[in-house]
Design a protein around this motif. Sequence first.
Motif, PDB file in Angstrom:
ATOM      1  N   SER A 204      13.850  -8.677   0.118  1.00 49.42           N
ATOM      2  CA  SER A 204      14.252  -8.161  -1.194  1.00 49.42           C
ATOM      3  C   SER A 204      14.085  -6.654  -1.297  1.00 49.42           C
ATOM      4  O   SER A 204      14.721  -6.009  -2.119  1.00 49.42           O
ATOM      5  CB  SER A 204      13.431  -8.840  -2.297  1.00 49.42           C
ATOM      6  OG  SER A 204      12.059  -8.477  -2.192  1.00 49.42           O
ATOM      7  N   GLY A 205      13.172  -6.107  -0.492  1.00 47.80           N
ATOM      8  CA  GLY A 205      12.944  -4.670  -0.512  1.00 47.80           C
ATOM      9  C   GLY A 205      12.095  -4.180  -1.669  1.00 47.80           C
ATOM     10  O   GLY A 205      11.914  -2.969  -1.840  1.00 47.80           O
ATOM     11  N   GLU A 206      11.566  -5.111  -2.473  1.00 51.22           N
ATOM     12  CA  GLU A 206      10.776  -4.741  -3.655  1.00 51.22           C
ATOM     13  C   GLU A 206       9.302  -5.074  -3.514  1.00 51.22           C
ATOM     14  O   GLU A 206       8.525  -4.815  -4.427  1.00 51.22           O
ATOM     15  CB  GLU A 206      11.337  -5.461  -4.892  1.00 51.22           C
ATOM     16  CG  GLU A 206      12.768  -5.107  -5.239  1.00 51.22           C
ATOM     17  CD  GLU A 206      12.915  -3.653  -5.667  1.00 51.22           C
ATOM     18  OE1 GLU A 206      11.917  -3.111  -6.193  1.00 51.22           O
ATOM     19  OE2 GLU A 206      13.988  -3.074  -5.469  1.00 51.22           O
ATOM     20  N   ARG A 207       8.938  -5.670  -2.384  1.00 48.49           N
ATOM     21  CA  ARG A 207       7.566  -6.158  -2.286  1.00 48.49           C
ATOM     22  C   ARG A 207       6.548  -5.022  -2.329  1.00 48.49           C
ATOM     23  O   ARG A 207       5.559  -5.092  -3.061  1.00 48.49           O
ATOM     24  CB  ARG A 207       7.387  -6.961  -1.005  1.00 48.49           C
ATOM     25  CG  ARG A 207       5.941  -7.360  -0.766  1.00 48.49           C
ATOM     26  CD  ARG A 207       5.737  -8.142   0.491  1.00 48.49           C
ATOM     27  NE  ARG A 207       6.213  -9.504   0.332  1.00 48.49           N
ATOM     28  CZ  ARG A 207       5.934 -10.481   1.193  1.00 48.49           C
ATOM     29  NH1 ARG A 207       5.179 -10.230   2.245  1.00 48.49           N
ATOM     30  NH2 ARG A 207       6.395 -11.695   1.001  1.00 48.49           N
ATOM     31  N   ALA A 208       6.756  -3.980  -1.551  1.00 48.51           N
ATOM     32  CA  ALA A 208       5.783  -2.884  -1.485  1.00 48.51           C
ATOM     33  C   ALA A 208       5.625  -2.203  -2.842  1.00 48.51           C
ATOM     34  O   ALA A 208       4.499  -1.926  -3.287  1.00 48.51           O
ATOM     35  CB  ALA A 208       6.198  -1.872  -0.431  1.00 48.51           C
ATOM     36  N   SER A 209       6.742  -1.950  -3.538  1.00 47.86           N
ATOM     37  CA  SER A 209       6.668  -1.299  -4.848  1.00 47.86           C
ATOM     38  C   SER A 209       5.974  -2.206  -5.869  1.00 47.86           C
ATOM     39  O   SER A 209       5.205  -1.739  -6.719  1.00 47.86           O
ATOM     40  CB  SER A 209       8.064  -0.919  -5.332  1.00 47.86           C
ATOM     41  OG  SER A 209       8.877  -2.068  -5.436  1.00 47.86           O
ATOM     42  N   TYR A 210       6.235  -3.517  -5.768  1.00 49.52           N
ATOM     43  CA  TYR A 210       5.570  -4.468  -6.671  1.00 49.52           C
ATOM     44  C   TYR A 210       4.058  -4.463  -6.435  1.00 49.52           C
ATOM     45  O   TYR A 210       3.266  -4.431  -7.388  1.00 49.52           O
ATOM     46  CB  TYR A 210       6.147  -5.863  -6.430  1.00 49.52           C
ATOM     47  CG  TYR A 210       5.461  -6.965  -7.199  1.00 49.52           C
ATOM     48  CD1 TYR A 210       5.822  -7.253  -8.507  1.00 49.52           C
ATOM     49  CD2 TYR A 210       4.460  -7.729  -6.618  1.00 49.52           C
ATOM     50  CE1 TYR A 210       5.191  -8.268  -9.216  1.00 49.52           C
ATOM     51  CE2 TYR A 210       3.817  -8.738  -7.308  1.00 49.52           C
ATOM     52  CZ  TYR A 210       4.192  -9.009  -8.616  1.00 49.52           C
ATOM     53  OH  TYR A 210       3.568 -10.014  -9.303  1.00 49.52           O
ATOM     54  N   ALA A 211       3.629  -4.481  -5.183  1.00 49.34           N
ATOM     55  CA  ALA A 211       2.209  -4.498  -4.848  1.00 49.34           C
ATOM     56  C   ALA A 211       1.519  -3.209  -5.312  1.00 49.34           C
ATOM     57  O   ALA A 211       0.393  -3.247  -5.838  1.00 49.34           O
ATOM     58  CB  ALA A 211       2.024  -4.687  -3.347  1.00 49.34           C
ATOM     59  N   VAL A 212       2.185  -2.077  -5.137  1.00 48.63           N
ATOM     60  CA  VAL A 212       1.607  -0.801  -5.572  1.00 48.63           C
ATOM     61  C   VAL A 212       1.475  -0.760  -7.095  1.00 48.63           C
ATOM     62  O   VAL A 212       0.488  -0.256  -7.640  1.00 48.63           O
ATOM     63  CB  VAL A 212       2.465   0.374  -5.055  1.00 48.63           C
ATOM     64  CG1 VAL A 212       2.009   1.681  -5.697  1.00 48.63           C
ATOM     65  CG2 VAL A 212       2.378   0.476  -3.543  1.00 48.63           C
ATOM     66  N   THR A 213       2.467  -1.305  -7.797  1.00 49.01           N
ATOM     67  CA  THR A 213       2.417  -1.333  -9.263  1.00 49.01           C
ATOM     68  C   THR A 213       1.219  -2.137  -9.759  1.00 49.01           C
ATOM     69  O   THR A 213       0.505  -1.725 -10.694  1.00 49.01           O
ATOM     70  CB  THR A 213       3.713  -1.928  -9.825  1.00 49.01           C
ATOM     71  OG1 THR A 213       4.825  -1.145  -9.388  1.00 49.01           O
ATOM     72  CG2 THR A 213       3.679  -1.952 -11.345  1.00 49.01           C
TER      73      THR A 213
END
Length: 408
Positions: A259-268
């Motif tokens: 999805s390409g959103e995992r890292a940004s979700y985890a950082v949030t």
Amino acid sequence: MDTNAVLLRFVLLSALFPTNIFCQSGKNVNSLLTYLFTTEGYNKKVRPLTDQSQAVDVSVDFYLNSVIEFDEQDESLKTSGFLSCSWTDQYLTWTPSAYNNINELFIPQDDIWKPDISLRNTFKSFTGLGASYLNAYVTSAGTVEWNPYQVLESTCSVDITYFPFDTQTCELKFTAWSYSKAHVELNQGSRGVQLEEYVENSAWKLVETSAREINTDEAAVFFTLKLKRRPIFYIINAILPVVFLSLLNIFTFLLPVSSGERASYAVTVFLSLAVFLTIIANELPKNSEKTSLLSVYLMLMSSLSTFIVILSIAEVRIATRNANTKPVTKIYMIVIKIAHFITCKTCKKSVTPAKVSTPKACKRLDLEDHITWTEAVDAIDIVSFWFSLLFTFLCTLILGAVAVNGDT
């Protein structure tokens, strides 16, 4: 009825029911004050005992009106109330019959001797009790009652271990500052801490009070207040949001790497936990003697979130590998086997007993099969999800139970 008849009736009643009728005037009070302060030469600088080798016995009670504020950061307690002090002044005695039966007087507190009682553990300024406009009650036997009302700001050592389910014990230390116990003896009164006019505080519940006097050369009496925090505000505004964020932290592994959103979700999620850690740190006193269990919980969840962020970024890189040029290593094979074991146990719970005996109910992993890196990443997600869920559950359960029950 004429005047003579009224007069005759009054004389008859007086003869049948004799009473002493006194009309105390301002002149009587003025004469009494002149006698005490001029004729007898009353001097407020002299302790009120004819035998100056004895100690003045002062009885002290405390009437608590309210707990105004308890500041954990400054470690201070603000209360309102008054002391009830009584002693015998042998120089303030008179014969009531000589002054038209005057049995009591109200004299400004600054005009008579009084013990220089002060709040020893004051937080801001060191001042005496009472004010010049307050009066002391004096009887003809020399008994003096002094009730100075005061807003008291005292220091109070804070134990934040079980915040926000903590109980704090604070002392108000009153002492006769200039006198030793050989000159003035402060004694705990028979009533201790009185709560007749106490108004409940919305943030703190008063659970216990006590009073004691110290047996040293110092004239002092201590009043102890035991306060228990009302935690509902912090439960709603701090604890529940942190628990919810911890759950969101775990669900990072349900978000596909593709999805390409995992890292940004985890950082949030990590930044959200950091914000709550800052908010709670601002509510606690800045000392290193005690550590709040809530702060420990936040640090554990922040550490887990850091691990998830690092793992999420690593999984993005692992997923781009080509299994043909770089085969899956044995370490990842072990993780895949653990993940397959976990999913197989879940599978067995979902099928009927008749199907459990069928070998096809759960497919076993053959290490010789061709495994892609995407499958390895999926296996890491499964293992990490259940590990994070178990870790979060145990931390929440253990630290929560200790915090709730630890300070009871």
